[in-house]
Design an enzyme around this catalytic site. Structure first.
Site, short mmCIF file in Angstrom:
data_model
loop_
_atom_site.label_atom_id
_atom_site.label_comp_id
_atom_site.label_asym_id
_atom_site.label_seq_id
_atom_site.Cartn_x
_atom_site.Cartn_y
_atom_site.Cartn_z
N ASN A 10 14.77 -50.02 -49.54
CA ASN A 10 13.88 -51.11 -49.10
C ASN A 10 12.61 -50.49 -48.55
O ASN A 10 12.60 -49.97 -47.43
CB ASN A 10 14.60 -51.94 -48.03
N LYS A 12 10.00 -51.99 -47.60
CA LYS A 12 9.32 -52.87 -46.64
C LYS A 12 7.83 -53.00 -47.00
O LYS A 12 7.51 -53.06 -48.17
CB LYS A 12 9.53 -52.38 -45.21
N SER A 213 19.25 -47.32 -40.08
CA SER A 213 18.98 -45.91 -39.75
C SER A 213 19.86 -44.94 -40.52
O SER A 213 20.29 -43.92 -39.98
CB SER A 213 19.10 -45.69 -38.23
C1 PEP Z 1 16.39 -51.84 -43.78
O1 PEP Z 1 15.19 -52.02 -43.89
O2 PEP Z 1 17.19 -52.61 -44.32
C2 PEP Z 1 16.86 -50.70 -42.99
C3 PEP Z 1 18.14 -50.50 -42.89
O3 PEP Z 1 15.90 -49.92 -42.41
P1 PEP Z 1 16.14 -48.46 -41.76
O4 PEP Z 1 16.95 -47.66 -42.73
O5 PEP Z 1 14.77 -47.92 -41.54
O6 PEP Z 1 16.89 -48.67 -40.47
#
Ligand code: PEP
Length: 259
Positions: A10, A12, A213
């Site tokens: 993802n 984003k 994370s």
């Molecule tokens: C996410 O955007 O779904 C996500 C899990 O972000 P991160 O891995 O940065 O925590």
């Protein structure tokens, strides 16, 4: 044949330019191509989807969007429909906590999931408790309720395309990944809740993944969990070298598991 586990990237609201998006794709192609155990799917911002589509030809990497709208077309300024996406990519994410935090309700998530599944998109529906709910010991009841409400329009026929992501809000983008034991318990609950809604056989087909994370140092802890069908990765998916390492180690874990 059962669906493969999935490693979903993802992106984003990143990266800022088409050139950077292309570099990111090019940086993970080799790792994705040299394995067949894991479906690698990337979720760029809408603007980069068509450019990325061209770059993915022949790589085996699948493509998705980070959101969709339930109506197929009409007077809905700024929206992109599941029906439109279905002509371009295979995947969509709905109900990400960053969208829920901007006001998206379970009812809206259910409509989006219903439209996405009806359009035959592989659909990742995100659920997860926030910090306050976690601290109050409400994690189990929150995710069970979210699964029930978010899958209001899903049926057993959708199970092959349905992926439920356990994403505790307090773990997303914070560097505080969930304890694997907690993640395991929540993922089991999520599968049980889905099974109640769409039946036992279909419930087994649904893929349940962890997100929050996840990085190259901890991904194996999750993909090794029984019944964990992969991970949804945010920040670490923006670093091509790190995400390539994650593809290799995830493929290694799943290939050992089938031997
Ligand atoms: C996410 O955007 O779904 C996500 C899990 O972000 P991160 O891995 O940065 O925590």
């Amino acid at each position: 044949m059962a669906n493969k586990p999935v490693l979903a990237a993802n992106w984003k609201l990143n990266p800022t330019t088409a050139g950077e998006a292309a570099a990111l794709v090019q940086g993970i192609v080799e790792a994705a191509r040299n394995q067949d155990r894991v479906t690698v799917a990337i979720f760029p911002p809408f603007l980069w989807i068509l450019g990325v589509l061209e770059l993915l030809e022949g790589t085996g990497i699948e493509l998705g969007a980070q959101d969709c709208f339930w109506e197929p077309s009409g007077p809905y300024t700024g929206e992109v429909s599941a029906a439109m996406l279905a002509g371009v990519c295979q995947w969509v994410i709905v109900g990400h906590s960053e969208r829920r935090a901007m006001g998206e309700t379970d009812e809206v998530v259910a409509r989006k999931a219903g439209a996405a599944l009806a359009a035959k998109l592989s659909t990742i529906v995100c659920v997860g408790e926030n910090q306050e709910q976690h601290d109050a010991g409400q994690a189990a009841q929150v995710v069970t309720a979210q699964v029930g409400a978010s899958l209001a329009q899903a049926s057993a026929d959708d199970s092959e395309r349905l992926v439920l992501a356990y994403e505790p809000v307090w773990a997303i983008g914070t560097g505080k990944n969930a304890d694997p034991e907690h993640a395991y318990k929540q993922m089991r609950l999520i599968r049980d809740a889905a099974t109640k809604l769409i039946g036992p056989k279909a419930g087994q087909n649904v893929r349940v993944v962890y997100g929050g994370s996840v990085n190259a140092a901890n991904v194996e802890q999750y993909v090794e969990l029984p019944q964990c069908d992969g991970c949804l990765v945010g920040g670490a998916s923006l670093k091509a070298d790190e995400f390539s390492t994650m593809i290799r180690s995830t493929a290694g874990v799943y290939s050992a598991a089938v031997q």
